[in-house]
Every structure is written in structure tokens, then in C-alpha cells.
Design an enzyme around this catalytic site. Structure first.
Site, PDB file in Angstrom:
ATOM      1  N   TYR A 161    -102.502  40.105  33.786  1.00  0.00           N
ATOM      2  CA  TYR A 161    -101.506  39.126  34.166  1.00  0.00           C
ATOM      3  C   TYR A 161    -101.429  38.771  35.641  1.00  0.00           C
ATOM      4  O   TYR A 161    -100.392  38.438  36.125  1.00  0.00           O
ATOM      5  CB  TYR A 161    -100.104  39.589  33.784  1.00  0.00           C
ATOM      6  CG  TYR A 161    -100.031  40.286  32.504  1.00  0.00           C
ATOM      7  CD1 TYR A 161    -100.782  39.860  31.423  1.00  0.00           C
ATOM      8  CD2 TYR A 161     -99.222  41.378  32.356  1.00  0.00           C
ATOM      9  CE1 TYR A 161    -100.707  40.507  30.232  1.00  0.00           C
ATOM     10  CE2 TYR A 161     -99.163  42.015  31.149  1.00  0.00           C
ATOM     11  CZ  TYR A 161     -99.908  41.568  30.110  1.00  0.00           C
ATOM     12  OH  TYR A 161     -99.822  42.216  28.927  1.00  0.00           O
ATOM     13  N   ASP A 194    -102.216  36.795  25.680  1.00  0.00           N
ATOM     14  CA  ASP A 194    -102.061  36.947  27.133  1.00  0.00           C
ATOM     15  C   ASP A 194    -103.115  36.089  27.831  1.00  0.00           C
ATOM     16  O   ASP A 194    -103.880  36.561  28.650  1.00  0.00           O
ATOM     17  CB  ASP A 194    -102.205  38.427  27.513  1.00  0.00           C
ATOM     18  CG  ASP A 194    -102.116  38.653  29.010  1.00  0.00           C
ATOM     19  OD1 ASP A 194    -101.507  37.823  29.694  1.00  0.00           O
ATOM     20  OD2 ASP A 194    -102.682  39.650  29.498  1.00  0.00           O
ATOM     21  N   LEU A 195    -103.174  34.821  27.448  1.00  0.00           N
ATOM     22  CA  LEU A 195    -104.181  33.905  27.991  1.00  0.00           C
ATOM     23  C   LEU A 195    -103.640  33.269  29.260  1.00  0.00           C
ATOM     24  O   LEU A 195    -102.867  32.307  29.214  1.00  0.00           O
ATOM     25  CB  LEU A 195    -104.547  32.859  26.943  1.00  0.00           C
ATOM     26  CG  LEU A 195    -105.251  33.423  25.701  1.00  0.00           C
ATOM     27  CD1 LEU A 195    -105.429  32.360  24.647  1.00  0.00           C
ATOM     28  CD2 LEU A 195    -106.602  34.029  26.089  1.00  0.00           C
ATOM     29  N   GLU A 196    -104.050  33.805  30.400  1.00  0.00           N
ATOM     30  CA  GLU A 196    -103.529  33.368  31.683  1.00  0.00           C
ATOM     31  C   GLU A 196    -104.333  32.215  32.270  1.00  0.00           C
ATOM     32  O   GLU A 196    -104.045  31.753  33.373  1.00  0.00           O
ATOM     33  CB  GLU A 196    -103.496  34.550  32.647  1.00  0.00           C
ATOM     34  CG  GLU A 196    -102.627  35.679  32.130  1.00  0.00           C
ATOM     35  CD  GLU A 196    -102.615  36.888  33.044  1.00  0.00           C
ATOM     36  OE1 GLU A 196    -102.913  36.726  34.239  1.00  0.00           O
ATOM     37  OE2 GLU A 196    -102.310  37.991  32.553  1.00  0.00           O
ATOM     38  N   ASN A 197    -105.361  31.780  31.547  1.00  0.00           N
ATOM     39  CA  ASN A 197    -106.194  30.687  32.042  1.00  0.00           C
ATOM     40  C   ASN A 197    -106.054  29.439  31.171  1.00  0.00           C
ATOM     41  O   ASN A 197    -106.959  28.625  31.081  1.00  0.00           O
ATOM     42  CB  ASN A 197    -107.656  31.141  32.093  1.00  0.00           C
ATOM     43  CG  ASN A 197    -107.846  32.306  33.042  1.00  0.00           C
ATOM     44  OD1 ASN A 197    -107.665  32.166  34.243  1.00  0.00           O
ATOM     45  ND2 ASN A 197    -108.183  33.468  32.506  1.00  0.00           N
TER      46      ASN A 197
END
Length: 585
Positions: free
Chosen positions: A2, A409-412
Site C-alpha cells: 500500500y 489491494d490494487l494500488e495501480n
């Protein structure tokens, strides 16, 4: 996990080379010349091998490492045999570079002078080299960068006029991840030492046990058998499938039904007798065999890698955590498709041990889920095909390992349209017991028009909790339109208010914070501030300058990155926040 700029701690997480100045790219540059020269040397002799004659054999001994490290010598104790991953049989070599040691493992093989030999091996993992020295002509080597699956390396050499012994070797590279080698072959004329004896029918497997179950599947684990190249699984005396490793999941079963299972070992010589019978019972329909998430829950991310935090096995995760998110699933070359591999740095001797830990945590009432993404992880779900690939692979991993669900949790970036389709398909497969969590960054939840927020609302009926990351973000707007700086009770409560007013149920909102100052670049707050924010939201007490217009006693709880950093700090976070979460109204 994250991290938003500056992302300092998490840039260290996977391999030592990533922690060095310049990163992996620089390593490639400064070893590139040497490697190219080695590769060129290897390629220049590939035509010398000629056609193998009838008398040619594999002159390497213990070529599959079924007898441990017999016949092999590894530098500085860097070599060990493991039961997973393996290419063939029940064992493989793991070489672990450390410091100035590159984990070189060697064997002297007996050869004939003036003869051609083909050297090959199956390899996996970080930077692996295969070579021969002392050939009496031109020494050779070949290599490959890190790989997630088995890959065959091959080169050839010719012996000198008086050469009777050649040293073959495998090696890793300084500062890189461990590498794995299996099924080495040095194929050519017998130099007088002979070859490994022909395989014998393997022994009967022992230790057959039932792992995780769902309403339609049973996972089985058993002990590896020396010399086995595969296993047959029997259900009620009938063979139902084959397996290459020591674990498999039998699917297509009826709910709430008991089934007898046996397993046998196989190789080129034949099949062993069947093992003792074990009985596996599927879960009742709809529940998926997963424990229920408590009304107020503590979520912790477990690191499947070593980045300087305390290394844990799942069994070591603190008992306060109700949801344990295994970090991380990885993308494959197929858009949307997921895979998962245990990092050797965690210390599991086999995949079966890990699966047993998952089952044990579930038996203790914990939800063990697989997290998708992380700071650098990118899974592309932007079409119907990739949505289906995501759902199919996620469900397959849930069945194989016993995971209770998935964490997004795809932060892109993500596409709300197709991620929603993927999660809907997964829910249909997994049933009502699916645990679905999300961990967006603060910027992702500032508005209901954002793709992350849209996804959360679109799957609200199957969503367990959104644990927004209240760190590495700087100042943000609260639901009252005012700007709040991270690190305060107001920051936590005013941003949670956006989600609560935006349509998520209180039970779907959690506060995500670092477990220690080392767990993130910025945004750490003491457990007291976390507890005060929970009290403010649930009870209307211990608020800062911002106080919500109503209370939310159903607030789900809190999350932290990570259980490992929590352990590094003496479990101070879970020890303080866990009991407080569980004591909410």
C-alpha cells in the site's frame, strides 16, 4: 503493501537486489557483460555434442537430489534439499546466496577423454547458472534470470585428451533470491562411474490427511516419497486424479458428504500400494467451510517475503487477528489470471505445511484470505475474458490452499466495470462463505465517482469490509469539506465518514494503519489514536475537532500492515487495538 510516494520501506521487500542502489536494472547492467561472455562461450560449443550413442548414460549421481546432498558439495552450507517446489520425484536442490557467497553446488563426474557431453538441468527461482569446469577444452556455462516456473538449461562440452573427471556446478548470484535445481543430466559416454540405478517401485505414501474443505471439494496432503515422480489419488477405490506434488484438491463432490480417500506413489518402475484410507467430509452447502467474520474484526496482512520485519509462518500470526490477508497473489502472462508461490524466505519446508497452517487458522475461527496487488502488483482486469480469468484462478487458489476469500489491494488502478464482473463470478463459485475485502488508498475513496469506490458500491451485497489505507497520503478532505492531516483522530474519522455517507454500511468500513513507524513511509499513529477514532465513530466519544453527525456502532474495526511489523514492535499494535475492537458495542 500500500505505499504511496515516498514508498521507502516497501521498496525493500522482495529481493536483496531491490534494496541496493540502482535496483535490479543496475545489477543486470554490471553483470550483463560477464554473463553475455559466458553465454557466448556456451553457445560456441553446442555443436560438439554430436549424436548420443547407445552406450551414453547420465554420468551424474543423485541427479534428482532424492538422496539429499549425497555426491554434491555446496559452498558455505548454502545448499539444502526441499520437498517443494520439485520438478520430478520428491526432492530438489535449493541454493541460497548470502553475502559474498553465491551458493555454488558442485559434483565431480567421471568422463571419457575426447568425448562429447550434454549438460542440462531444470531450474527455478532467482538468477541460476549451470556449468562445467575442468573439461580439458573449453569450460562452459549457461544461465537464466529469475523465473516463477521450471525452466530447462542446456549446454554442451567436449573433454580433453586426458580428462577423466569434470566438475559440473550450479550457482546463484550475489544478493539474489534462492534458486532451485532438479533432474541434472550429464549425458555422454560412461567414464567408469556408472549412473544412478534404475528406479524402483516407490514406497507407499504415509501421512495422508484432509486439509481445507468446501461444500464441493476436499484438499488432501501427504508426505513425499523418495523416488516418486507422481501420485495417484483414489476416491472409494477408484482413481480420480493424478498429482505431481504432495497435495491436491478433489472437486465435484456433494455437500455435507463423507468420502474415503487413498493415495499411491508412481514412477517409471510402477505404482506403489495404496496408502491408509482417510475420510474427508465436505461442508454444508453455501457456507464454503469458512468461519464467520465477527461483528467487529481485526485484519492483518501477513508478508510472504522478508523485508526486515519479523519473519512469521501463518501459525505465528497473533491470535488477535480475525482476518489474515496473505500478501500477495501474483499476475501471470494471461490478463486477469492469478497465481501464488510461497517465498522460501518464509521458511516453510513444503506447501503442505503452509496449507496445514491455513486449515489450522480456519479451525481457530480465523479467515485466511489471499491479497491481490500491493504497492507494485498490477493485475489487469479490463475485459470479459480477463474478468473470467480472474474469477476462475482466484477460486482455484481458494480451493487449492483453503483461502476463505480475496482481498483487492490494487494500488495501480482498476476498472470498476470488469472488476465487478470478476467479483460477481467469484462469488457465484465460492458461495455465501466468501470473504471479500478491499484496501484502497485514501485518494481512491475521496469520491463515489472513483473507480475503487464504484467497485465497492457495486459489490456491496457481497463485500465484507473496506480497510482504507490511512497512510502515505498526506492531507486529505474529510466529509465536511475541510482538509485534515494524516496522523490524527480527525483524519481517521473525517475520511471514514466519506465512506459511511457515500453508501457503505458501517460493518463495511475499517481503519487501515501501519503497525509501527517502520511499516510505512508516513502516517503511523499510536494505538491510542486508533482506539479513540473507533470510539468516536462507534460511540461519539474521544473525538477530535471533527465529530460525526451520528454514531456508527456497527463499524467493523481496524486493519494493519503488517502482522510482521507488529511482531517486530513486540505486538504492541494488536495487543492494544485488538481487545478494543473486540470490545466495541
Amino acid at each position: 503493501m500500500y505505499l504511496h510516494p515516498p514508498k521507502i520501506p516497501r521498496n525493500q521487500r522482495r529481493r536483496q537486489v531491490e534494496r541496493a542502489p540502482g535496483g535490479r536494472g543496475r545489477v543486470r547492467n554490471w553483470i550483463g557483460g560477464a554473463v553475455a561472455a559466458l553465454a557466448a562461450g556456451a553457445l560456441s560449443v553446442t555443436g560438439l555434442a554430436g549424436t548420443a550413442q547407445a552406450a551414453d548414460i547420465n554420468v551424474a549421481k543423485n541427479a534428482g537430489f532424492e538422496s539429499g546432498l549425497a555426491n554434491w558439495t555446496c559452498s558455505a552450507g548454502s545448499g539444502a534439499t526441499v520437498g517443494s517446489p520439485v520438478h520430478g520425484g520428491a526432492a530438489a536442490l535449493r541454493g541460497t546466496p548470502a553475502g559474498q557467497d553465491n551458493a555454488k553446488c558442485t559434483q565431480a563426474v567421471a568422463v571419457q577423454p575426447n568425448s562429447a557431453y550434454t549438460l542440462s538441468a531444470w531450474v527455478q527461482g532467482g538468477y541460476t547458472y549451470l556449468g562445467a569446469e575442468g573439461t580439458g577444452t573449453t569450460d562452459v556455462s549457461t544461465w537464466t534470470p529469475d523465473s516463477s516456473g521450471w525452466k530447462q538449461l542446456t549446454t554442451s562440452f567436449r573433454t580433453g585428451a586426458s580428462t577423466r573427471s569434470v566438475t559440473v556446478y550450479t550457482t546463484g548470484w550475489y544478493g539474489q533470491a534462492p534458486y532451485y535445481v532438479d533432474d541434472v543430466s550429464v549425458f555422454g559416454p560412461d567414464g567408469g562411474g556408472g549412473s544412478d540405478p534404475a528406479p524402483q517401485v516407490p514406497a507407499t505414501p504415509t501421512g495422508l490427511a484432509v486439509g481445507s474443505v468446501t461444500s464441493s471439494s476436499v484438499t488432501l496432503n501427504w508426505g513425499g516419497v523418495s523416488g516418486a515422480t507422481g501420485y495417484n489419488v483414489y476416491q472409494g477405490g477408484t482413481k480420480v486424479q493424478s498429482a505431481s506434488g504432495t497435495s491436491t484438491t478433489v472437486t465435484g463432490l456433494a455437500a455435507n458428504t463423507s468420502y474415503p480417500f487413498q493415495v499411491s506413489a508412481t514412477n517409471a518402475a510402477g505404482e506403489s500400494a495404496k496408502s491408509a484410507t482417510v475420510t474427508g467430509k465436505t461442508a454444508a452447502s453455501g457456507g464454503g467451510g469458512n468461519p464467520a467474520v465477527p461483528k467487529h474484526a481485526l485484519t492483518g496482512y501477513w508478508q510472504n517475503f522478508n523485508n526486515g520485519a519479523t519473519v512469521q509462518k501463518l501459525r505465528d500470526v497473533q491470535s488477535q487477528y480475525d482476518i489474515i490477508a496473505v500478501s500477495f497473489a501474483e499476475a501471470t502472462s494471461t490478463p486477469g489470471q492469478l497465481t501464488f508461490h510461497l517465498d522460501p524466505a518464509v521458511g516453510y519446508g513444503s506447501v503442505a505445511d503452509f496449507k496445514a497452517d491455513v486449515a489450522a487458522k480456519k479451525s481457530a475461527g480465523k479467515s485466511v484470505i489471499l491479497s491481490v496487488g500491493g504497492e507494485t502488483g498490477s493485475v489487469s482486469v479490463n475485459s470479459d475474458a480477463s474478468a473470467t480469468a480472474f474469477a476462475d484462478s482466484a477460486y482455484s487458489l481458494m480451493q487449492e490452499y483453503g483461502f476463505s476469500g480475496i482481498d483487492i489491494d490494487l494500488e495501480n488502478g482498476l476498472n470498476s466495470t470488469y472488476m465487478t464482473k470478476a467479483l460477481r463470478q467469484l462469488s457465484t463459485k465460492a458461495g455465501a462463505g466468501l470473504v471479500l475485502t478491499m484496501a484502497p488508498q485514501t485518494i481512491d475513496m475521496q469520491s463515489t465517482s472513483g473507480e475503487y469506490f464504484k467497485t465497492a458500491l457495486a459489490v456491496k451485497d457481497i463485500l465484507t469490509v473496506v480497510n482504507m489505507q490511512y497512510y502515505n497520503s498526506g492531507s486529505m478532505l474529510g466529509c465536511d469539506g475541510k482538509v485534515y492531516s494524516q496522523g490524527s483522530v480527525d483524519f481517521l474519522t473525517a475520511l471514514a465518514c466519506i465512506q459511511l455517507q457515500g453508501g457503505l454500511a458501517p460493518s463495511q468500513v475499517g481503519l487501515g494503519v501501519p503497525a509501527s513507524t517502520r511499516g510505512a513511509g508516513s502516517g503511523y499513529v499510536s494505538p491510542t489514536i486508533v482506539n479513540n477514532a473507533l470510539d468516536c465513530l462507534a460511540r461519539g466519544t474521544n473525538c477530535g475537532s471533527f465529530k460525526p453527525s451520528t454514531t456508527y456502532p456497527g463499524i467493523r474495526g481496524a486493519m494493519t500492515w503488517s502482522t510482521n511489523w507488529d511482531a517486530t514492535a513486540g505486538n504492541a499494535w494488536s495487543g492494544a487495538v485488538g481487545p478494543h475492537v473486540h470490545g466495541l458495542p
